[in-house]
Design a protein around this motif. Structure first.
Motif, PDB file in Angstrom:
ATOM      1  N   ARG A  94       6.046  -5.169   3.336  1.00 23.98           N
ATOM      2  CA  ARG A  94       5.091  -4.477   2.684  1.00 23.98           C
ATOM      3  C   ARG A  94       3.595  -4.940   2.620  1.00 23.98           C
ATOM      4  O   ARG A  94       2.691  -3.963   2.758  1.00 23.98           O
ATOM      5  CB  ARG A  94       5.494  -4.158   1.339  1.00 23.98           C
ATOM      6  N   THR A  98       0.232  -3.373   4.249  1.00 26.48           N
ATOM      7  CA  THR A  98      -1.146  -3.613   3.639  1.00 26.48           C
ATOM      8  C   THR A  98      -2.259  -3.954   4.643  1.00 26.48           C
ATOM      9  O   THR A  98      -3.333  -3.311   4.676  1.00 26.48           O
ATOM     10  CB  THR A  98      -1.033  -4.191   2.322  1.00 26.48           C
ATOM     11  N   MET A 189       5.241  -4.971  -5.495  1.00 23.44           N
ATOM     12  CA  MET A 189       5.149  -3.537  -5.131  1.00 23.44           C
ATOM     13  C   MET A 189       3.905  -2.791  -5.670  1.00 23.44           C
ATOM     14  O   MET A 189       3.139  -2.161  -4.832  1.00 23.44           O
ATOM     15  CB  MET A 189       6.291  -2.679  -6.012  1.00 23.44           C
ATOM     16  N   GLY A 193       0.713  -1.577  -2.949  1.00 23.19           N
ATOM     17  CA  GLY A 193       0.789   0.001  -3.135  1.00 23.19           C
ATOM     18  C   GLY A 193      -0.697   0.287  -3.180  1.00 23.19           C
ATOM     19  O   GLY A 193      -1.200   1.284  -2.646  1.00 23.19           O
ATOM     20  N   VAL A 229       4.140   4.277   5.971  1.00 20.38           N
ATOM     21  CA  VAL A 229       3.846   3.896   4.489  1.00 20.38           C
ATOM     22  C   VAL A 229       4.501   4.915   3.550  1.00 20.38           C
ATOM     23  O   VAL A 229       5.199   4.502   2.539  1.00 20.38           O
ATOM     24  CB  VAL A 229       2.475   4.050   4.036  1.00 20.38           C
ATOM     25  N   THR A 230       4.282   6.173   3.842  1.00 19.18           N
ATOM     26  CA  THR A 230       4.778   7.395   2.652  1.00 19.18           C
ATOM     27  C   THR A 230       6.234   7.282   2.863  1.00 19.18           C
ATOM     28  O   THR A 230       7.039   7.390   1.780  1.00 19.18           O
ATOM     29  CB  THR A 230       4.407   8.837   3.560  1.00 19.18           C
ATOM     30  N   SER A 232       8.470   4.814   3.440  1.00 18.33           N
ATOM     31  CA  SER A 232       8.888   3.330   2.903  1.00 18.33           C
ATOM     32  C   SER A 232       8.609   3.516   1.563  1.00 18.33           C
ATOM     33  O   SER A 232       9.524   3.081   0.544  1.00 18.33           O
ATOM     34  CB  SER A 232       7.704   2.136   3.408  1.00 18.33           C
ATOM     35  N   TYR A 233       7.651   3.909   0.831  1.00 17.37           N
ATOM     36  CA  TYR A 233       7.307   3.891  -0.703  1.00 17.37           C
ATOM     37  C   TYR A 233       8.051   4.846  -1.231  1.00 17.37           C
ATOM     38  O   TYR A 233       8.636   4.603  -2.330  1.00 17.37           O
ATOM     39  CB  TYR A 233       5.797   4.013  -0.813  1.00 17.37           C
ATOM     40  N   SER A 234       8.147   6.085  -0.747  1.00 15.98           N
ATOM     41  CA  SER A 234       8.818   7.459  -1.077  1.00 15.98           C
ATOM     42  C   SER A 234      10.482   6.767  -1.338  1.00 15.98           C
ATOM     43  O   SER A 234      11.124   7.072  -2.509  1.00 15.98           O
ATOM     44  CB  SER A 234       8.764   8.539  -0.138  1.00 15.98           C
ATOM     45  N   ALA A 236      11.564   3.764  -1.425  1.00 10.01           N
ATOM     46  CA  ALA A 236      11.607   2.705  -2.407  1.00 10.01           C
ATOM     47  C   ALA A 236      11.540   3.406  -3.870  1.00 10.01           C
ATOM     48  O   ALA A 236      12.577   3.022  -4.750  1.00 10.01           O
ATOM     49  CB  ALA A 236      10.547   1.662  -2.483  1.00 10.01           C
TER      50      ALA A 236
END
Length: 320
Positions: A94, A98, A189, A193, A229-230, A232-234, A236
């Motif tokens: 992550r 970034t 996170m 993020g 990114v979308t 991965s974080y969605s 998570a």
């Protein structure tokens, strides 16, 4: 307790692991062997591919061995080592995303100074910073857990040495461990993020002042990274939500439902851990014109295909 589904799970995990290793290895090989892929973006992509390969190798081979032999054992030292490396690489991945978001910000908002800003020392510093951040967010909880006293049951009810599952084996109060683990998890996170979100807000403001042609070009520059990114974080946040629902179910139903819910929680964890490393090479290979062309040239040199027969890419990530 997989029963007749054991071999099915084995085949799915094995095929997924082969794709992860093959796809990410191909990206690393192509970027290192093609002088045309010397931009900072591909430097960071190589690091991301390396992290993804190591991340899955920490857990998947051991699970595959257990499914085949029926013996799933690990030493105490190996358990904590696996736990540390797995979490550290997760956070490092992550942090690398970034860093790549910052690279996209510089490429779009300061294109004339891009080469002078993203020099090799700066790139190395950013990558080392990503690994250091992953290590710093992981060590406190692991060190604290390794000093606890474990007695009685020695079965970790998970596919690997998951911190929460290992913590259940502690003889004593684990409130401090839970707080430390949760705190650093939230820090990892939120920090990554927020930085990624800030980068894209600034990119969006910069794009808003551009013409139509420049907007399209800027969007193409960010397409692959924004997609990763979308997802991965969605994934998570979805996984965290599902874990919360399953934890609630564990506390409300009888033993038979408890067993089923607990097994579903483990399967969801396994699928989530392999999702991003599986999709990353596919997304970047499909949405990056330069990488696709380089792969085509490599295959042509090997005599496996004709680059002219490859489908034309619809996305490009040219920075200048």
């Amino acid at each position: 307790n997989l029963g007749e589904f054991k071999m099915l799970i084995f085949v799915i995990l094995l095929l997924g692991y082969i794709v992860i290793l093959g796809g990410n290895s191909m990206i690393i090989f192509v970027v290192l062997s093609d002088p045309k892929l010397s931009s900072p973006m591909f430097f960071f992509l190589c690091n991301l591919s390396l992290v993804d390969m190591a991340y899955t190798t920490t857990t998947v081979p051991n699970m595959l061995s257990g499914l085949v032999t029926g013996v799933s054992t690990i030493s105490v030292q190996g358990c904590f080592l696996q736990m540390f490396v797995f979490i550290m690489l997760s956070v490092t991945g992550r942090a690398t995303l970034t860093v790549m978001a910052y690279d996209r910000y510089v490429a779009i908002c300061s294109p004339l100074h891009y080469s002078s800003i993203m020099t090799l020392p700066v790139r190395l510093l950013l990558v080392v910073g990503a690994w250091a951040f992953g290590t710093a967010c992981t060590l406190p909880a692991i060190c604290l857990g390794s000093r606890r006293y474990y007695c009685g049951a020695n079965v970790v009810k998970h596919g690997w040495c998951d911190p929460a599952s290992v913590r259940r084996l502690v003889c004593g109060d684990t409130l401090t461990d839970n707080i430390v683990s949760l705190t650093f998890g939230v820090v990892a996170m939120l920090t990554t993020g927020v930085l990624i979100l800030t980068s894209y807000i600034l990119i969006g403001l910069s794009i808003f002042r551009m013409g139509v042609g420049e907007r399209l070009k800027a969007f193409k520059t960010c397409a692959a990274h924004l997609t990763v990114v979308t997802i991965s974080y969605s994934a998570a946040f979805t996984f965290t939500y599902i874990k919360g629902l399953l934890s609630f179910a564990l506390s409300c139903f009888d033993l038979s439902v408890w067993i089923v819910v607990f097994q579903v929680r483990i399967i969801v964890s396994v699928l989530y851990s392999a999702l991003t490393p599986f999709l990353n090479p596919l997304i970047y290979s499909l949405r990056n014109n330069e990488l696709r062309e380089s792969i085509g040239r490599m295959l042509r040199k090997l005599g496996l295909t004709d680059v002219s027969k490859l489908p034309t890419a619809t996305f490009s990530e040219t920075c200048t």
